[in-house]
Scaffold this active site. Sequence first.
Site, mmCIF file in Angstrom:
data_model
loop_
_atom_site.group_PDB
_atom_site.id
_atom_site.type_symbol
_atom_site.label_atom_id
_atom_site.label_comp_id
_atom_site.label_asym_id
_atom_site.label_seq_id
_atom_site.Cartn_x
_atom_site.Cartn_y
_atom_site.Cartn_z
ATOM 1 N N PHE A 174 16.406 18.329 38.406
ATOM 2 C CA PHE A 174 16.038 16.378 37.880
ATOM 3 C C PHE A 174 15.223 15.846 38.826
ATOM 4 O O PHE A 174 15.422 14.711 38.858
ATOM 5 C CB PHE A 174 17.469 16.426 38.329
ATOM 6 C CG PHE A 174 18.895 17.248 37.649
ATOM 7 C CD1 PHE A 174 19.287 16.612 36.603
ATOM 8 C CD2 PHE A 174 19.367 18.266 38.597
ATOM 9 C CE1 PHE A 174 20.609 17.185 36.626
ATOM 10 C CE2 PHE A 174 20.622 18.585 38.199
ATOM 11 C CZ PHE A 174 20.945 18.345 36.572
ATOM 12 N N CYS A 285 9.920 13.692 29.797
ATOM 13 C CA CYS A 285 11.850 14.151 29.822
ATOM 14 C C CYS A 285 12.581 13.006 28.609
ATOM 15 O O CYS A 285 13.123 13.055 27.498
ATOM 16 C CB CYS A 285 11.752 13.983 30.807
ATOM 17 S SG CYS A 285 11.171 15.194 31.710
HETATM 18 C C1 UDX Z 1 13.279 11.341 34.831
HETATM 19 C C2 UDX Z 1 14.288 11.708 35.405
HETATM 20 O O1 UDX Z 1 14.909 10.427 36.380
HETATM 21 C C3 UDX Z 1 14.540 13.271 36.214
HETATM 22 O O2 UDX Z 1 15.798 12.982 36.489
HETATM 23 C C4 UDX Z 1 14.347 14.349 34.708
HETATM 24 O O3 UDX Z 1 14.818 15.050 35.421
HETATM 25 C C5 UDX Z 1 12.724 13.706 33.942
HETATM 26 O O4 UDX Z 1 13.007 12.398 33.790
HETATM 27 P P1 UDX Z 1 10.847 10.993 35.267
HETATM 28 O O5 UDX Z 1 10.053 11.399 33.811
HETATM 29 O O6 UDX Z 1 10.463 11.387 36.367
HETATM 30 O O7 UDX Z 1 12.384 11.761 34.997
HETATM 31 O O8 UDX Z 1 10.889 9.278 35.125
HETATM 32 P P2 UDX Z 1 12.112 8.243 35.138
HETATM 33 O O9 UDX Z 1 11.477 7.869 37.366
HETATM 34 O O10 UDX Z 1 13.243 8.471 35.240
HETATM 35 O O11 UDX Z 1 11.417 6.994 35.386
HETATM 36 C C6 UDX Z 1 11.829 7.303 33.016
HETATM 37 C C7 UDX Z 1 11.045 5.719 33.045
HETATM 38 O O12 UDX Z 1 12.277 4.784 32.684
HETATM 39 C C8 UDX Z 1 10.389 5.135 33.084
HETATM 40 O O13 UDX Z 1 9.178 5.019 32.114
HETATM 41 C C9 UDX Z 1 10.233 4.365 34.124
HETATM 42 O O14 UDX Z 1 9.327 2.962 34.021
HETATM 43 C C10 UDX Z 1 11.212 3.551 33.191
HETATM 44 N N1 UDX Z 1 12.748 2.748 33.953
HETATM 45 C C11 UDX Z 1 13.307 3.234 34.675
HETATM 46 C C12 UDX Z 1 12.931 1.277 33.156
HETATM 47 O O15 UDX Z 1 12.003 0.841 32.082
HETATM 48 N N2 UDX Z 1 13.475 0.816 33.624
HETATM 49 C C13 UDX Z 1 14.763 1.760 35.262
HETATM 50 O O16 UDX Z 1 15.042 1.053 35.776
HETATM 51 C C14 UDX Z 1 13.837 2.802 35.049
#
Ligand code: UDX
Length: 458
Positions: A174, A285
């Site tokens: 995760f 992801c």
């Molecule tokens: C994600 C999951 O959080 C992680 O548990 C999994 O293993 C892999 O995918 P990650 O891809 O590193 O991790 O990104 P994350 O921090 O979850 O953010 C994902 C996207 O959502 C980003 O583009 C971020 O900008 C966006 N986001 C996040 C929002 O637009 N709003 C939010 O409130 C949170």
Amino acid sequence: MAAITLPEGAAGAHPGGDGTAPRLTVIGTGYLGATHAICMAVLGFDVLGVDVDRAKIERLGGGEVPFFEPGLPELLAKALDSGRLRFTTSFAEAGEFGDVHFICVGTPQQQGSDAADLQYVDAAVTELARHLRRRSLVVGKSTVPVGTAARLTGLVQRIAPAGDRVELAWNPEFLREGYAVDDTLRPDRLVFGTASAWAEERLRAAFGPVIARDTPVVVTDLTTAELVKVAANSFLATKISYINAMAEVCEATGGDVTGLAEALAYDDRIGGRFLRPGLGFGGGCLPKDIRAFAHRAEELGVGQAVAFLREVDGINKRRRARTVDLVRELAGGGLGGVRVTALGAAFKPDSDDIRDAPALDVANTLHRLGAHVTVVDPAATDNARRSHPELHYGTDALSAAAGADVVVLLTEWNEFRQIDPAAMGAVVTHRRIVDGRHALDPAQWRAAGWEYRVLGRR
Ligand code: UDX
């Protein structure tokens, strides 16, 4: 990022100093695998990292992390110095060395389909199995369509010289980019999908120092373990799209999605995390996982149960289109020849990852609609330039904004949040800004003479 602290008593000590600690291999040294291999070595295990990409293996073996991740280069140096971490391209060496083999290769979206592309998982497992001559455990960490682990169990046991003395388990990962080290050393939970007590015992041994920190362990079957990962990512994506759907309603009604989100967040049952409105989610992801999940569910005849994920994806894509519209509106209705400065290319701050990055998607769409787009990003410029050579690239926000008709903030890096609106106002042609991430203080920008527009407020 918070300082990285190792689990107490684990750093440097050899887990199971009585000789019971399994030797680990990590197949696939991309983002997930390299982090896992390095962290496990720092926790005291003997680890062999394996990849088919010789250049990557040479860089890692030489102490260089081939991607941007805070804290990881220091831990790689420490792991290499300890002599517990080595890298190879040889699957024969991996089979000979390892007791527990972690599969960490990518499962990208297939070209022309929403399904996950399993060719790398299948190849890694097949290659490894050929060299498994003694009792050992193969542990999948990659995100896969439900049913893959059962299929791979048959494959491994058919190919491996050790036959059914090789078992398969699933241990979904995760970790978040930018927090990968902490998420690996101190995960919220460990999930062990196993088919036997022996497999569970091996996994508990392989995560001994992490479990010793009172990390919750959920032991379940292979199918559930596969599902946990896509269920978690689907939930997170849904939460983001939920608040972005509310932003659409706010835009139509004159509401303010920021105040709305703040008010929702005070309800403990809802909570404020992943409730930040804006340009939406991207990365390697969330987008491909929800598509692959919907696709797999349709294949299995339960598509209706997760049909909402199609809508989650649709809401997310509409935020990109809406951001382009805001830039066009500010530019006076057309984009031909308009000079746009795009702040951000990475899919989120503190990352150089541009996979399915909303920022780069918006910049590229603006370019296709005729704008002259200059992109600036603190870490992702090289990656962005490789995939989108047609865009222009700047070195810093201020010089990139020189002569701009519209500035659009697409990735909320700290250095963009801290831009002085007066200083930037002095170099642009027109003081017009679209804040795609609710990262700027509207009052401050308006006071400096900027026309300020944001998603989720009329
Ligand atoms: C994600 C999951 O959080 C992680 O548990 C999994 O293993 C892999 O995918 P990650 O891809 O590193 O991790 O990104 P994350 O921090 O979850 O953010 C994902 C996207 O959502 C980003 O583009 C971020 O900008 C966006 N986001 C996040 C929002 O637009 N709003 C939010 O409130 C949170």
